[in-house]
Write an enzyme that holds these catalytic residues in place. Structure first.
Site, PDB file in Angstrom:
ATOM      1  N   GLU A   1       0.829  -1.212   0.000  1.00  0.00           N
ATOM      2  CA  GLU A   1       0.000   0.000   0.000  1.00  0.00           C
ATOM      3  C   GLU A   1       0.863   1.261   0.000  1.00  0.00           C
ATOM      4  O   GLU A   1       0.482   2.284  -0.572  1.00  0.00           O
ATOM      5  CB  GLU A   1      -0.937  -0.005   1.208  1.00  0.00           C
TER       6      GLU A   1
ATOM      7  N   HIS B   1       2.682 -10.826  16.986  1.00  0.00           N
ATOM      8  CA  HIS B   1       3.341 -12.040  17.458  1.00  0.00           C
ATOM      9  C   HIS B   1       4.778 -12.127  16.978  1.00  0.00           C
ATOM     10  O   HIS B   1       5.656 -12.622  17.694  1.00  0.00           O
ATOM     11  CB  HIS B   1       2.568 -13.286  17.011  1.00  0.00           C
TER      12      HIS B   1
ATOM     13  N   LYS C   1       7.698 -13.065  26.653  1.00  0.00           N
ATOM     14  CA  LYS C   1       7.860 -12.160  25.513  1.00  0.00           C
ATOM     15  C   LYS C   1       7.993 -10.708  25.941  1.00  0.00           C
ATOM     16  O   LYS C   1       8.488  -9.866  25.191  1.00  0.00           O
ATOM     17  CB  LYS C   1       6.679 -12.326  24.552  1.00  0.00           C
TER      18      LYS C   1
END
Length: 373
Positions: free
Chosen positions: A132, A294, A335
């Site tokens: 885009e 993620h 994480k």
């Protein structure tokens, strides 16, 4: 006959005293005039998501302020990083993630600003987040609202899909992208794929998605592009789902004309994971969810979590999705570090993110040209 207790005993339990330092809820007073910086600063004490916005500003400023010189010198520290002057140059490695709709809408210009001034060190985005940007260098995207073609439309979100299909117009929310834009993109990209395929054969080296995006950033040669600046400033862009969009369509068409073009995903997972592992301190700023969220979180798992995390999305946790998960879930996976003070702003990013950048990176001006180590 017993006497009934006072109603206050039944309804209003005795309050504990608020401790010194407890923050009072207070919004902006427009009697002081219109001061947009002061208005946004007041969000911190306004409650609800306005306060989360203020906490996000606070966390970004902590992330930007960190220097290795803030930490004690370890016994096994590299010799070149033992002196204070050298340690002051080592900054947070900032991972920025965003979904394709951010490149489709006006947030693209905010992201481009960050890349132009080397305010981020690594990007993760989707196929649409890549293409885009390039397509906008070739032809514009239009608002569906206030569009003379659809005078009766209030917002553009409710435009009829069947009618748009017959007109060759693709709707992204309340925005419209003509099919002609993708025709121009194909005319630009297909010859480059031929050239890149030739180079792969000549060198024996496979392309990775990040190398491909960097090459396209050089080829577009347009300072309006996010990836022009990423290529110019050597900011790697990872897109593990690069084939999931128009670029994938072009690769599909190319494969029937000429087989053998390879995109090496393993090369990129090594690259992003090593970048996280070698960083002395990391921050994650993630707009939206899915693969971009993620992928950044998983890379930081390799170093036992990021040190700063700012998430902006509208996802809810009740469906168990990673997109909607609160930061605390990522802490459980390793994480995000247990010492981190993560913030999630529940809000639509085309409003939130430009304001957030305006109160942090842009308000403080471009950081030093020396990037994070």
């Amino acid at each position: 006959m017993s006497t009934a207790p006072p109603a206050t005993d039944a309804v209003l339990v005795q309050s504990v005293d608020m401790p010194e330092g407890a923050i009072k809820v207070q919004g902006y007073d427009f009697n002081k005039g219109v001061d947009h910086n002061a208005l946004l600063d007041s969000f911190y004490t306004s409650g609800f998501q306005a306060t989360n916005f203020g906490l996000a500003v606070e966390e970004i400023q902590r992330m930007r302020a960190w220097r290795l010189s803030d930490e004690p010198v370890a016994e096994d520290e590299d010799d070149e990083l033992k002196e204070k002057e050298a340690r002051e140059k080592v900054k947070t490695t900032v991972f920025l993630g965003y979904t394709s709709n951010m490149a489709s809408c006006g947030v693209r210009e905010t992201i481009r600003y960050l890349c132009q001034h080397k305010m981020v060190d690594c990007i993760v985005t989707t196929a649409g987040g890549v293409e885009e940007d390039f397509i906008k260098c070739l032809a514009p995207t239009y608002l569906g609202s206030k569009n003379p073609l659809y005078a009766a439309s209030a917002s553009g979100f409710e435009l009829d899909g069947k009618a748009l299909r017959l007109q060759g117009l693709n709707r992204i929310g309340n925005m419209l992208v003509p099919n002609d834009n993708y025709v121009k993109f194909e005319a630009w990209l297909m010859p480059l794929l031929d050239k890149m395929h030739d180079e792969q054969v000549a060198t024996g080296e496979f392309w990775t998605p990040s190398k491909m995006i960097k090459r396209l950033g050089h080829e577009i040669d347009n300072p309006e592009s996010i990836y022009y600046w990423c290529a110019k400033n050597d900011i790697p862009v990872f897109s593990p789902a690069l084939t999931d969009g128009s670029i994938g369509d072009m690769l599909f068409f190319h494969s029937y004309k000429r087989e053998g073009f390879v995109l090496d995903l393993v090369g990129d997972i090594r690259e992003i994971n090593n970048k996280a592992m070698k960083a002395r301190h990391t921050g994650a700023v993630i707009i939206g969810g899915g693969v971009v969220k993620h992928h950044i979180m998983n890379a930081n798992l390799m170093r036992n979590g990021c040190d700063h995390a700012i998430l902006i999305n509208t996802g809810q946790e009740y469906d168990g999705s990673d997109s909607g998960a609160r930061p605390d879930e990522a802490i459980s996976w390793g994480k995000i570090k247990t010492t981190c003070k993560p913030v999630k702003v529940y809000g639509e990013a085309s409003i939130i993110f430009p304001l957030l950048v305006g109160q942090t990176w842009a308000r403080g001006g471009p950081r030093s040209a020396q990037g994070a180590k």
